[in-house]
Scaffold this active site. Structure first.
Site, short mmCIF file in Angstrom:
data_model
loop_
_atom_site.label_atom_id
_atom_site.label_comp_id
_atom_site.label_asym_id
_atom_site.label_seq_id
_atom_site.Cartn_x
_atom_site.Cartn_y
_atom_site.Cartn_z
N ASP A 68 0.82 -1.22 0.00
CA ASP A 68 0.00 0.00 0.00
C ASP A 68 0.85 1.26 0.00
O ASP A 68 2.07 1.22 0.14
CB ASP A 68 -0.95 0.00 1.21
CG ASP A 68 -0.29 -0.48 2.49
OD1 ASP A 68 0.94 -0.31 2.64
OD2 ASP A 68 -0.99 -1.04 3.35
N ASP A 136 -7.94 -3.17 14.60
CA ASP A 136 -9.32 -3.46 14.23
C ASP A 136 -9.43 -4.65 13.27
O ASP A 136 -10.49 -4.90 12.70
CB ASP A 136 -9.99 -2.22 13.61
CG ASP A 136 -9.27 -1.73 12.35
OD1 ASP A 136 -8.24 -2.35 11.97
OD2 ASP A 136 -9.73 -0.73 11.76
N HIS A 138 -7.65 -5.02 10.42
CA HIS A 138 -7.36 -4.77 9.01
C HIS A 138 -6.00 -5.33 8.61
O HIS A 138 -5.09 -5.43 9.44
CB HIS A 138 -7.48 -3.28 8.66
CG HIS A 138 -6.36 -2.42 9.13
ND1 HIS A 138 -6.49 -1.54 10.20
CD2 HIS A 138 -5.09 -2.25 8.68
CE1 HIS A 138 -5.35 -0.88 10.37
NE2 HIS A 138 -4.48 -1.31 9.47
N GLU A 143 -9.89 -2.00 5.44
CA GLU A 143 -10.56 -1.71 6.70
C GLU A 143 -11.79 -2.61 6.89
O GLU A 143 -12.26 -3.23 5.92
CB GLU A 143 -10.99 -0.23 6.71
CG GLU A 143 -9.85 0.76 6.55
CD GLU A 143 -9.03 0.97 7.83
OE1 GLU A 143 -9.06 0.10 8.71
OE2 GLU A 143 -8.38 2.02 7.94
#
Length: 244
Positions: A68, A136, A138, A143
């Site tokens: 990314d 979380d 991800h 996400e």
């Protein structure tokens, strides 16, 4: 299928990750490495650099694809992932620049950048993909709520991710980009082998969700339950809820 390794500390985690990477480097003539940024894989990269210096292992025939990149940061920005990878790995290896692939977050059409990156990635099979995991759940910048069939795309970062990453921007959330070009979950799943590294108590819930929770887009890493070869390397804090 998960192989779980629990280590006492970050140094051991990094060494175990390097053992998996080393096996790929030694068994494939010109492997394709999927690489990640952030603090988690830095120890792995230090071991790769040490190995290169001490054994002379060459990276000249290796291709790399990063997961990314932030949208809106020039690649030479101090916090761009292009800069991160060069400062923490590529500047110390003999991997030619043309063999290094990092998504571009520059220009007026990041969606086009994402499509072009996916097209190039799809020409190759990643030998081993390095992953971290967000608090979380991800992976990359996929996400919660990201479709499992997603390929490389532009992601909107959640408030939690922006807060988590503010530490790299002098603690100022307003400086953190709100979007990123990221490999999608389906893109990641095409890798032959995956190394996922997690350290710290703040990752314990996400690790539990990945390994033992329901397979759901609310915990993107849970898609790895369907992969044939995932080595999960944890310190004791991250493994607190899955240690037995």
């Amino acid at each position: 299928m998960f192989k779980k390794i629990i280590c006492k500390n970050y140094e051991e985690v990094s060494l175990e990750a390097f053992k998996v990477m080393k096996e790929v480097l030694e068994t494939e003539k010109a492997p394709v490495l999927g690489l990640a940024t952030g603090s988690t894989p830095v120890g792995l990269y230090k071991n790769m650099i040490k190995d290169h210096k001490e054994t002379g292992r060459s990276y000249k025939d290796i291709l790399t694809f990063n997961l990314d990149e932030y949208v809106g940061l020039p690649k030479t920005h101090a916090q761009s992932y292009w800069t991160f990878m060069h400062e923490n790995l590529f500047n110390y290896l003999d991997c030619p620049e043309e063999n290094i692939h990092v998504p571009s977050g520059e220009g007026e059409d990041p969606e086009k950048n994402a499509r072009e990156y996916e097209a190039e990635l799809a020409k190759h099979t990643v030998s081993v993909q390095v992953l971290g995991i967000g608090s979380d759940g991800h992976i990359a910048f996929n996400e919660p709520g990201t479709p499992f069939e997603s390929v490389t795309h532009v992601a909107e970062l959640t408030e939690q991710t922006i807060s988590d990453n503010a530490r790299f921007f002098e603690g100022d959330k307003t400086q953190v980009p709100t979007k990123a070009v990221t490999m999608g979950l389906a893109s990641i799943m095409r890798a032959k082998k995956i190394i996922l590294i997690a350290t710290g108590a703040n990752k314990a819930d996400a690790v539990y969700g990945m390994l033992r929770g329901e397979k759901t887009i609310e915990c993107p890493a849970s898609i790895l339950q369907d992969h044939a070869d995932v080595t999960v390397i944890l310190d004791e804090a991250a493994a607190a809820k899955v240690a037995e």
